[in-house]
Design a protein around this motif. Structure first.
Motif: not given
Length: 257
Positions: A18-19, A22-23, A61, A198, A200, A250, A252, A255-256
């Motif tokens: 997931e990180a 996110a990038r 990544d 999902d 966000r 990180d 983010p 956030m979720p």
């Protein structure tokens, strides 16, 4: 072009963290800027600097995407734009509904960045009867009584909630029941959703509070330095802050929920 209902990105099935997901939009934004300047290739160091990450993390990544670049040459900009866009599901049309057309909802409706990134605002929805039929960003606002039909008619799988906090959960429940499986929540509340949906959360006040924390800490460090007690205090604070970071170091911005 395919619609949002016919395909979902395969990031989870491919095991991309997931990180890293996110990038990916950060890399895509930097790559798009390079593409617009007709830059053919970019090194990992240059792209990492443009995206605000370190180059080792960037290479890690990209390894999840199967993209390793060419030694001495770097990465092909256009191919990476395509590759990341495909991974994020941006090579197709994603119809989106925005619920809650107050100041924030209207601002989101007028945001030009949605369409350029594959997100088409299919409908604007509000509970106020006085708003029904009024055009916002060239789109007539529809009443929330018709929410389920609007979702079905437009094949919507992504909903944006910009309502007051008290209305957010009922709106969320209706969106999910109508078939929406991804929600971007701007309401200052935590939403409860079933598995397979999902969420966000974007809370601007929380981001400002985090900035206020850092401003206060900087002021405290300045005061500590002025009386000679700075280095030890800073070391302890940084150690505590590092303990709260995730495995990638990180925090983010979004956030979720």
């Amino acid at each position: 072009m395919a619609t949002g209902r016919t395909h979902r990105p395969a990031t989870r099935s491919r095991g991309i963290p997931e990180a890293t997901v996110a990038r990916l939009p950060l890399y895509l934004r930097a790559l798009t800027a390079l593409s617009e300047r007709s830059v053919p290739t970019v090194s990992s160091e240059e792209l990492a600097a443009a995206a605000g990450v370190n180059s080792a993390k960037l290479r890690k990544d990209f390894s999840y995407l199967g993209s390793y670049g060419t030694r001495g040459v770097g990465y092909d900009v256009e191919y990476l734009v395509y590759q990341i866009s495909r991974e994020l599901g941006l090579t197709q049309d994603w119809p989106v509904v925005i619920v809650g057309i107050g100041n924030l909802g209207a601002a989101l409706a007028n945001y030009g960045g949605f369409a350029s990134r594959g997100f088409r605002v299919a409908a604007l929805i509000d509970a106020d009867p006085a708003m029904a039929g009024k055009p916002v960003a060239g789109i007539p606002v529809q009443h929330s009584d018709d929410l389920e039909k609007i979702i079905q008619d437009n094949g919507v799988s992504i909903g944006v909630i910009a309502t007051p906090a008290g209305a957010a959960q009922p709106v969320c429940d209706r969106l999910v029941a109508a078939g929406v499986t991804s929600i971007l929540n701007f309401a200052p509340t935590v939403l409860t959703v079933p598995d397979g949906v999902d969420v966000r959360k974007v809370d601007l006040s929380i981001e400002l509070q985090i900035l206020a924390f850092h401003e206060q800490r900087k002021a405290g460090e300045d005061a500590a330095h002025s009386d000679g007690t700075g280095p030890a205090a800073v070391t302890r604070e940084e150690s505590d802050a590092s303990a709260d970071q995730g495995p990638d170091g990180d925090v983010p911005a979004v956030m979720p929920a």
